[in-house]
Design a protein around this motif. Structure first.
Motif, mmCIF file in Angstrom:
data_model
loop_
_atom_site.group_PDB
_atom_site.id
_atom_site.type_symbol
_atom_site.label_atom_id
_atom_site.label_comp_id
_atom_site.label_asym_id
_atom_site.label_seq_id
_atom_site.Cartn_x
_atom_site.Cartn_y
_atom_site.Cartn_z
ATOM 1 N N PRO A 226 0.793 -1.236 0.000
ATOM 2 C CA PRO A 226 0.000 0.000 0.000
ATOM 3 C C PRO A 226 0.823 1.283 0.000
ATOM 4 C CG PRO A 226 -0.069 -1.067 2.154
ATOM 5 C CD PRO A 226 0.591 -2.029 1.226
ATOM 6 N N GLU A 227 2.073 1.217 0.415
ATOM 7 C CA GLU A 227 2.877 2.433 0.522
ATOM 8 C C GLU A 227 3.768 2.669 -0.682
ATOM 9 O OE1 GLU A 227 2.292 4.332 3.085
ATOM 10 O OE2 GLU A 227 0.938 2.823 3.928
ATOM 11 N N ARG A 228 3.630 1.832 -1.703
ATOM 12 C CA ARG A 228 4.613 1.875 -2.792
ATOM 13 C C ARG A 228 4.164 2.677 -4.011
ATOM 14 N NH1 ARG A 228 7.742 0.671 0.630
ATOM 15 N NH2 ARG A 228 8.973 -1.252 0.751
ATOM 16 N N GLY A 229 2.914 3.132 -4.053
ATOM 17 C CA GLY A 229 2.506 3.900 -5.217
ATOM 18 C C GLY A 229 1.024 4.187 -5.230
ATOM 19 N N THR A 230 0.598 4.852 -6.270
ATOM 20 C CA THR A 230 -0.788 5.278 -6.419
ATOM 21 C C THR A 230 -1.600 4.191 -7.126
ATOM 22 O OG1 THR A 230 -0.431 6.273 -8.600
ATOM 23 C CG2 THR A 230 0.035 7.645 -6.663
ATOM 24 N N TYR A 254 7.201 -8.668 -3.909
ATOM 25 C CA TYR A 254 8.526 -8.066 -4.095
ATOM 26 C C TYR A 254 8.551 -6.635 -3.566
ATOM 27 C CZ TYR A 254 12.733 -6.427 -6.508
ATOM 28 O OH TYR A 254 13.958 -5.894 -6.797
ATOM 29 N N LEU A 255 7.544 -5.864 -3.929
ATOM 30 C CA LEU A 255 7.506 -4.461 -3.517
ATOM 31 C C LEU A 255 7.350 -4.319 -2.004
ATOM 32 C CD1 LEU A 255 5.227 -3.058 -6.359
ATOM 33 C CD2 LEU A 255 7.615 -2.434 -5.961
ATOM 34 N N ALA A 256 6.570 -5.214 -1.417
ATOM 35 C CA ALA A 256 6.254 -5.078 0.009
ATOM 36 C C ALA A 256 7.409 -5.446 0.920
ATOM 37 C CB ALA A 256 5.039 -5.941 0.348
ATOM 38 N N HIS A 257 8.329 -6.285 0.452
ATOM 39 C CA HIS A 257 9.340 -6.831 1.351
ATOM 40 C C HIS A 257 10.757 -6.364 1.052
ATOM 41 C CE1 HIS A 257 5.916 -9.565 1.977
ATOM 42 N NE2 HIS A 257 6.404 -9.711 3.187
ATOM 43 N N GLN A 258 10.923 -5.406 0.153
ATOM 44 C CA GLN A 258 12.248 -4.824 -0.035
ATOM 45 C C GLN A 258 12.621 -4.003 1.196
ATOM 46 O OE1 GLN A 258 11.387 -2.877 -3.876
ATOM 47 N NE2 GLN A 258 13.275 -3.826 -4.599
ATOM 48 N N TYR A 290 8.916 -14.668 -0.654
ATOM 49 C CA TYR A 290 8.165 -14.299 0.545
ATOM 50 C C TYR A 290 6.834 -15.022 0.648
ATOM 51 C CZ TYR A 290 11.433 -10.633 -0.613
ATOM 52 O OH TYR A 290 12.557 -9.956 -0.994
ATOM 53 N N SER A 291 6.562 -15.953 -0.261
ATOM 54 C CA SER A 291 5.229 -16.554 -0.281
ATOM 55 C C SER A 291 5.121 -17.770 0.619
ATOM 56 C CB SER A 291 4.860 -16.964 -1.706
ATOM 57 O OG SER A 291 5.617 -18.092 -2.102
#
Length: 728
Positions: A226-230, A254-258, A290-291
């Protein structure tokens, strides 16, 4: 007993020896040979999923139907969710499971069934959950009792209603052979599978699970990161990933766990768009770390290999070859006609194409799309995954075959007077996808790339002829970019698309760019192919309209075209279509009061003999212009009327060629004193060009100026100025 005894047994036989009385009682149940016992799952009361979605997005219609069945105390029903691997069937089943157990109080039972061992172990665990004794289970495991009968006996006798999910049942043969799938008065069975063929699921209600709508697909990414883009950035990534739930889940993971240098959605999208610089499948797979799930089903690089392996085991290795061929093209609907060409034999025997395609369809690796024309639609992420895993040694043959199958549906460029081009819109994305694949795949040779460039050239020419100059330019410029990288700027195939891009730039009114492209092409062709090379003469033709009508250098234009006429006549003959084009150009550029009308008649006669009257309209338009320039307006008018009618029939009322003919007709009418008709024709041309080409296009402005002149002439009853001509 003093004498010795001997015994021997084979296979499952046994030998019993005794010195006294012996009483033996045996009960035998003969199950399938080699039936594995399997290892019991840790739980059948919880969905065996790696990472359930935060919220199940979309699927409203499907969930409504399943919710109704669960809430109304449904029983004696089997529902089958089928679709491409990664499309979210298990996620739907997991949500139904939650709804049935938490909201409706049903017993929930979950069995993973990718193979017979897992199915058998899971179903026996279900029997244990429903009260089967250890003795009954032992007898079933050892083949002394029919295992499926035991399971369904216990399910039928359950005092509580249940929901049984049989997940990943991609080989329905194991369900049928053991009679593992049945209905029961005590509950509902829900199956997830990639196998779509209805004959495997008699009596079941089938539901297709596909990709998500754009808004819901974007929300999946926002749920995970949720914090990675619009939402709009998420929607763009979703489009790039074909809105496939597996791909969205991997990207979101991928985006959530970097941690060290987290990317934004915009950065992730740019990485996906970098083509050959970034392996998009490898980038997706990094999200699977991460799954916590079985990677074979939850990696974009391997999930579809399971289906192909199953097809190979079923005697259909050609299915793998066919889907590799499909990976050369686009995820857009692919006309089935393309798979009927004789060139396909180099990859898949034509006798086996039907069965290979049927296998891909049955395993949800592709889908039929309604026509006309009838098409296949294969998901883009699947195609990228297959292309990535295709051995380098097979790639050249695949690209060559894909080009050989495309070429017959493209109109020939060697007969430029042919206007009845077949509809090409369905083939545009596949031609451009093949171009990218051919130039980015390692192992594809230069001859194969050149054949693909021939496809793009034919496509650009056809789009240009149709009047879609912007699309023709886009195709040509992309071909120039990729072709130059693979073959060099001066390869004949690259030169041809460079010249074509110049023609489209001219038609779009981008004269400075067109001049630069044509002058550079002429210089390069002269250096590489010589002053009289075929490629050089084509560049002379391409540059000439700019010299004549933009730079007002008609003598220089005529000199270039005269050179082309002489060169083509010597190489091809005076009546060859390419020579006829050059002769028509020359007539236009040298038109004036001294023009000889007999030369126009000779040109038209040669055109009619070579290509037929219906294909000689461009030449007849230029002959009309020459007649008007020499003061023979009345004679020209009959020719112009023929051209207008022919262009309208072939191209339509608003095609640029039709409008060019009408503009000349307006001039001929005005110069013969029919001013009112000239004004009406000029108004039609100006309005249509503003609509088709845009208000700022030079031809639109020219048409508006001519209209103003004829309107003023009508007021003063004076003829307007002679307009300049147009040519391709």
């Amino acid at each position: 007993m003093t004498e010795s005894t001997e015994g021997r047994a084979e296979d499952n036989g046994r030998v019993y020896q005794s010195r006294g009385d012996q009483h033996i009682t045996e009960h035998h149940h003969h199950g399938p040979p080699g039936a594995p016992a399997g290892t019991a799952p840790d739980s059948v009361r919880r969905p065996a999923v790696g990472r359930a979605p935060v919220v199940l997005r979309d699927r409203l219609e499907l969930m409504t139907r399943l919710r109704t069945a669960v809430e109304e105390g449904g029983a004696d029903q089997v529902f089958v969710l089928h679709g491409l691997g990664g499309c979210g069937k298990t996620a739907v089943a997991s949500e139904v499971f939650r709804m049935a157990t938490v909201e409706r109080g049903r017993i929930g039972l979950w069995v993973n069934a990718p193979d017979l061992s897992s199915l058998r172990a899971g179903m026996l665990a279900v029997a244990a959950d429903r009260g089967a004794s250890e003795g009954e289970l032992t007898a079933a495991r050892n083949g002394l009792r029919a295992a499926a009968d035991l399971v369904w006996d216990r399910l039928d006798r359950s005092c509580q209603p249940w929901l049984l999910v049989i997940d990943n049942a991609d080989d329905p043969a194991i369900l049928r052979e053991g009679n593992w799938l049945r209905t029961s008065p005590s509950g509902i069975t829900l199956v997830t599978t990639r196998q779509v063929a209805s004959h495997w699921w008699p009596g079941a209600t089938l539901h297709h699970v596909g990709v998500l709508p754009r808004e819901d697909a974007a929300q999946v990414l926002c749920d995970l990161a949720p914090e990675r883009g619009t939402p709009e950035e998420a929607a763009e990534i979703a489009d790039r990933l074909g809105r496939l739930p597996l791909a969205l889940t991997l990207a979101g993971g991928y985006l959530a766990h970097q941690v060290i240098s987290p990317w934004s959605m915009a950065e992730y999208g740019r990485a996906l768009d970098r083509g050959g610089e970034v392996d998009s499948i490898d980038l997706l797979d990094q999200g699977a770390a991460y799954s916590g799930a079985d990677p074979s089903r939850h990696l974009a690089s391997t999930t579809w290999e399971l289906s192909l392996d199953a097809l190979h085991a079923q005697g259909l290795p050609e299915a793998t070859a066919l889907v590799r061929l499909l990976s050369c093209w686009s995820h857009n609907p692919l006309p089935l006609q393309l798979l009927t060409g004789p060139g396909i034999d180099t990859v898949v025997s034509r006798a086996r194409v039907e069965s290979a395609l049927r296998g891909l369809l049955d395993h949800s690796l592709t889908r039929l799309a309604p026509g006309p024309p009838r098409c296949l639609r294969t998901h883009g992420v699947l195609l990228e995954s297959i292309a990535r895993s295709t051995p380098a040694g097979l790639r050249d043959a695949l690209v060559s075959t894909a080009a050989a199958l495309l070429l017959p549906v493209m109109p020939m460029t060697s007969r430029p007077w042919t206007r009845e081009d077949p509809p090409l819109a369905p083939y545009v994305p596949h031609t451009m996808a093949l171009l990218r694949r051919a130039t980015q795949w390692a192992g594809v040779g230069r001859p194969a790339v050149a054949r693909v460039l021939e496809c793009t050239l034919r496509l650009a020419v056809a789009l240009h002829r149709s009047g879609d100059y912007a699309s023709a330019l886009s195709v040509a410029q992309e071909a120039v970019t990729y072709g130059t990288q693979a073959l060099g700027a001066n390869h004949p195939a690259v030169i041809a698309v460079r010249q074509r891009s110049g023609r489209s730039l001219y038609r779009l009114g981008r004269y400075e760019e067109a001049e630069a492209v044509h002058r550079l092409a002429l210089t390069d062709c002269t250096a590489v192919f010589g002053a009289n090379g075929v490629e050089t003469l084509e560049s002379c033709m391409g540059l000439s309209p700019l010299l004549a009508w933009v730079l007002d250098q008609k003598d220089a234009a005529a000199a270039l075209v005269r050179r082309a006429v002489e060169g083509r006549t010597a190489a091809l003959g005076a009546a060859h279509p390419s020579t006829l084009i050059a002769r028509a150009y020359l007539m236009e550029f040298t038109a004036g009061p001294e023009s000889d009308p007999s030369s126009g008649a000779e040109l038209l006669l040669d055109c009619h003999r070579t290509v037929g009257p219906g294909h000689a309209l461009d030449a007849e338009l230029n002959v009309s212009f020459a007649l008007i320039a020499s003061g023979r307006q009345a004679r020209a008018l009959s020719h112009v009327d023929t051209v207008v009618a022919g262009f309208e029939r072939t191209h339509g009322r608003d095609h640029p060629r039709t409008l060019a003919a009408r503009a000349l007709r307006s001039r001929a009418l005005g110069e013969t004193g029919r001013i009112d008709e000239a004004v009406a024709e000029a108004e039609r041309v100006a309005d249509s060009r503003a609509r088709v080409l845009g208000a700022s296009h030079p031809w639109t402005r020219w048409s508006q100026e001519r209209l103003g002149e004829w309107q003023r002439a009508r007021q003063a009853q004076l003829p307007g100025d002679q307009p300049s001509g147009e040519t391709e």
